[in-house]
Scaffold this motif. Sequence first.
Motif, mmCIF file in Angstrom:
data_model
loop_
_atom_site.group_PDB
_atom_site.id
_atom_site.type_symbol
_atom_site.label_atom_id
_atom_site.label_comp_id
_atom_site.label_asym_id
_atom_site.label_seq_id
_atom_site.Cartn_x
_atom_site.Cartn_y
_atom_site.Cartn_z
ATOM 1 N N SER A 4 -10.761 -0.523 -4.675
ATOM 2 C CA SER A 4 -9.990 -1.167 -5.937
ATOM 3 C C SER A 4 -9.370 -2.439 -5.231
ATOM 4 O O SER A 4 -8.612 -3.064 -6.226
ATOM 5 C CB SER A 4 -9.000 -0.287 -6.465
ATOM 6 N N GLY A 5 -9.491 -2.844 -3.932
ATOM 7 C CA GLY A 5 -9.003 -4.184 -3.513
ATOM 8 C C GLY A 5 -7.497 -4.034 -3.249
ATOM 9 O O GLY A 5 -6.780 -5.226 -3.237
ATOM 10 N N VAL A 6 -6.927 -2.828 -3.091
ATOM 11 C CA VAL A 6 -5.439 -2.881 -3.071
ATOM 12 C C VAL A 6 -4.978 -2.938 -1.611
ATOM 13 O O VAL A 6 -5.680 -2.631 -0.603
ATOM 14 C CB VAL A 6 -4.756 -1.637 -3.502
ATOM 15 N N ILE A 7 -4.076 -3.815 -1.486
ATOM 16 C CA ILE A 7 -3.388 -4.089 0.043
ATOM 17 C C ILE A 7 -2.144 -2.982 -0.085
ATOM 18 O O ILE A 7 -1.256 -3.311 -0.822
ATOM 19 C CB ILE A 7 -2.887 -5.437 0.274
ATOM 20 N N HIS A 8 -2.618 -1.932 0.614
ATOM 21 C CA HIS A 8 -1.593 -1.029 0.616
ATOM 22 C C HIS A 8 -0.259 -0.959 1.294
ATOM 23 O O HIS A 8 -0.333 -1.408 2.298
ATOM 24 C CB HIS A 8 -2.079 0.594 0.888
ATOM 25 N N LEU B 110 -3.997 2.716 -11.954
ATOM 26 C CA LEU B 110 -4.466 1.423 -12.958
ATOM 27 C C LEU B 110 -4.195 0.275 -11.813
ATOM 28 O O LEU B 110 -3.162 0.062 -11.289
ATOM 29 C CB LEU B 110 -3.571 1.488 -14.061
ATOM 30 N N THR B 111 -5.246 -0.442 -11.691
ATOM 31 C CA THR B 111 -5.175 -1.465 -10.577
ATOM 32 C C THR B 111 -5.758 -2.804 -11.210
ATOM 33 O O THR B 111 -6.819 -3.028 -11.488
ATOM 34 C CB THR B 111 -5.842 -1.310 -9.416
ATOM 35 N N ARG B 112 -4.847 -3.709 -11.474
ATOM 36 C CA ARG B 112 -5.265 -5.028 -12.086
ATOM 37 C C ARG B 112 -5.736 -5.964 -10.819
ATOM 38 O O ARG B 112 -4.917 -6.359 -9.651
ATOM 39 C CB ARG B 112 -4.139 -5.909 -12.532
ATOM 40 N N GLY B 113 -7.126 -6.253 -10.735
ATOM 41 C CA GLY B 113 -7.889 -6.732 -9.657
ATOM 42 C C GLY B 113 -7.470 -8.263 -9.454
ATOM 43 O O GLY B 113 -6.881 -8.821 -10.309
ATOM 44 N N ILE B 114 -7.912 -8.809 -8.564
ATOM 45 C CA ILE B 114 -7.663 -10.315 -8.189
ATOM 46 C C ILE B 114 -8.470 -11.158 -9.144
ATOM 47 O O ILE B 114 -8.157 -12.304 -9.521
ATOM 48 C CB ILE B 114 -8.365 -10.567 -6.877
ATOM 49 N N ASP B 115 -9.618 -10.489 -10.032
ATOM 50 C CA ASP B 115 -10.256 -11.353 -10.952
ATOM 51 C C ASP B 115 -9.616 -10.979 -12.375
ATOM 52 O O ASP B 115 -10.161 -11.581 -13.443
ATOM 53 C CB ASP B 115 -11.599 -10.961 -11.043
ATOM 54 N N GLY B 116 -8.322 -10.465 -12.392
ATOM 55 C CA GLY B 116 -7.569 -10.075 -13.725
ATOM 56 C C GLY B 116 -8.215 -8.859 -14.504
ATOM 57 O O GLY B 116 -7.518 -8.476 -15.370
ATOM 58 N N VAL C 292 -1.679 -3.494 -19.094
ATOM 59 C CA VAL C 292 -1.441 -3.166 -17.576
ATOM 60 C C VAL C 292 -0.993 -4.656 -17.100
ATOM 61 O O VAL C 292 -1.837 -5.561 -17.106
ATOM 62 C CB VAL C 292 -2.321 -2.468 -16.844
ATOM 63 N N ARG C 293 0.191 -4.749 -16.514
ATOM 64 C CA ARG C 293 0.589 -6.040 -15.721
ATOM 65 C C ARG C 293 0.213 -6.123 -14.368
ATOM 66 O O ARG C 293 -0.200 -7.028 -13.768
ATOM 67 C CB ARG C 293 2.103 -6.171 -16.055
ATOM 68 N N GLY C 294 0.169 -5.079 -13.721
ATOM 69 C CA GLY C 294 -0.036 -4.800 -12.229
ATOM 70 C C GLY C 294 -0.841 -3.671 -11.562
ATOM 71 O O GLY C 294 -1.833 -3.243 -12.233
ATOM 72 N N LEU C 295 0.056 -2.984 -10.966
ATOM 73 C CA LEU C 295 -0.593 -1.535 -10.272
ATOM 74 C C LEU C 295 0.432 -0.467 -10.538
ATOM 75 O O LEU C 295 1.587 -0.611 -10.745
ATOM 76 C CB LEU C 295 -0.381 -1.869 -8.701
ATOM 77 N N HIS D 194 -5.849 -13.485 -3.170
ATOM 78 C CA HIS D 194 -5.036 -12.447 -3.113
ATOM 79 C C HIS D 194 -3.796 -12.766 -3.786
ATOM 80 O O HIS D 194 -3.673 -13.746 -4.038
ATOM 81 C CB HIS D 194 -4.760 -12.139 -1.385
ATOM 82 N N ALA D 195 -3.015 -11.662 -3.949
ATOM 83 C CA ALA D 195 -1.726 -11.877 -4.577
ATOM 84 C C ALA D 195 -0.687 -10.604 -3.961
ATOM 85 O O ALA D 195 -1.285 -9.541 -3.848
ATOM 86 C CB ALA D 195 -1.723 -11.859 -5.888
ATOM 87 N N VAL D 196 0.391 -10.800 -4.163
ATOM 88 C CA VAL D 196 1.381 -9.894 -3.576
ATOM 89 C C VAL D 196 2.192 -9.252 -5.025
ATOM 90 O O VAL D 196 2.793 -10.132 -5.472
ATOM 91 C CB VAL D 196 2.466 -9.912 -2.713
ATOM 92 N N THR D 197 1.618 -8.357 -5.577
ATOM 93 C CA THR D 197 1.937 -7.725 -6.903
ATOM 94 C C THR D 197 3.074 -6.669 -6.951
ATOM 95 O O THR D 197 3.723 -6.584 -8.150
ATOM 96 C CB THR D 197 0.694 -7.364 -7.602
ATOM 97 N N GLY D 198 3.157 -5.891 -5.718
ATOM 98 C CA GLY D 198 3.996 -5.025 -6.023
ATOM 99 C C GLY D 198 3.491 -3.695 -7.099
ATOM 100 O O GLY D 198 2.388 -4.019 -7.518
#
Length: 419
Positions: A51-55, A260-266, A241-244, A88-92
């Motif tokens: 899912s592309g998450v930076i845990h 639920l994961t909003r990816g880098i492509d939206g 969904v706004r983020g994760l 990339h993005a730091v979303t929280g």
Amino acid sequence: MVGYDCDVLVVGGGIVGLSVAYAIGRAAPGTRVTVLEKEAGPARHQTGRNSGVIHSGIYYRPGSLKARYAVGGAAEMVKFCAEYGIPHAVTGKLIVATERAELPRLHALVQRGRENGIPVRELGGAQIPEYEPEVRGLAAIEVATTGICDYVAVARHLAEASGAEIRYGARVAHVDRRPERGVAVRTTDGAGGGDIVRARVLVNCAGLQCDEVARLTGDDPGMRIVPFRGEYYTLTRPELVRGLVYPVPDPAFPFLGVHLTRGIDGSVHVGPNAVPALAREGYGWGVVRPREIATTAAWPGVWRMARQHWRYGVGELRRSVSKSAFTSAVQRLLPAVTPDDLTPSAAGVRAQAVLRDGTLVDDFLIKEGPRAVHVLNAPSPAATASLPIGREVARRALVVLGREEGVRLPVKPAAPSSP
């Protein structure tokens, strides 16, 4: 064994194998590294299908390799992506309790996060809509250091920057290891061709095939890879969904539950579940490989695991075959979602190590043999932790190389502050 083609031969062109090659190049310039990857390009399996998450590292036992490498690796990954222009993005993210029985586990996560040095903010149910207007729950925690990135782009950059020779379309067919001399690996290209690669040290980062490669080398890994398919849907109304958003995980299992994961492509991915795959690369129910099923079934740990966790498995299977059951699981977090909002997306397969007694290996597992280093359990969060994992495996490989060849080589790879 006359004439070495390389000093270190890395099997596996996913993000971990490429990170090892990258770390060796930085720690010991001049060390000849070759990477063998059976696919036509890098990151075709676990790396490119997550899912592309930076845990953040909040889930993992304090002091474990997962905790140490995920916490440090998350910060490194963000810096690496920023330095090399990788999206990339730091979303929280929010971890949300939807039932009272989950509240003690949520509070335990708060404590674990603090023990791991992760900033955590506790939220009451009324505060959740401030972060995610459509999400409902009794309580939640915000983990600000979680992010998202393009791990395939990371892997490609590691390959380019490593200075290693990368051979794609090269499947390992046979390994001849002679502890006094080195390893010779015969490869096949699927079209009747192949090659012999001779090296002083072999590093096994073969992911879904890592236990097979270990046995080809002559080492007993003491575990088997049991493949679990993670099935995803894409949310057709990503504005919900706004983020994760994650559920509270069950600590008895190494899986995080449907999230639920909003990816880098939206786009917003929903999942994964975790069902047994009928092949190591079984990305759908139609992919069945009887020999691999037989090999898995022959491992006593599989049956012991099944006896211990069959109820959990039944629930996962139900969500796999029933879209309405999957939707119900999502609605616990996101009540507004309907079955029509979910469209099937690409699945992934988790390479989960299982011990003989049925234990699901929860931490990263790295073992050594003569002239070899084996990475035997590196599922999520291995992508997040790939840079520190790569340095540790590189350090071990260089120690083996120095010991076997009687030469002095650096054993402490480059500091994480300079990716």
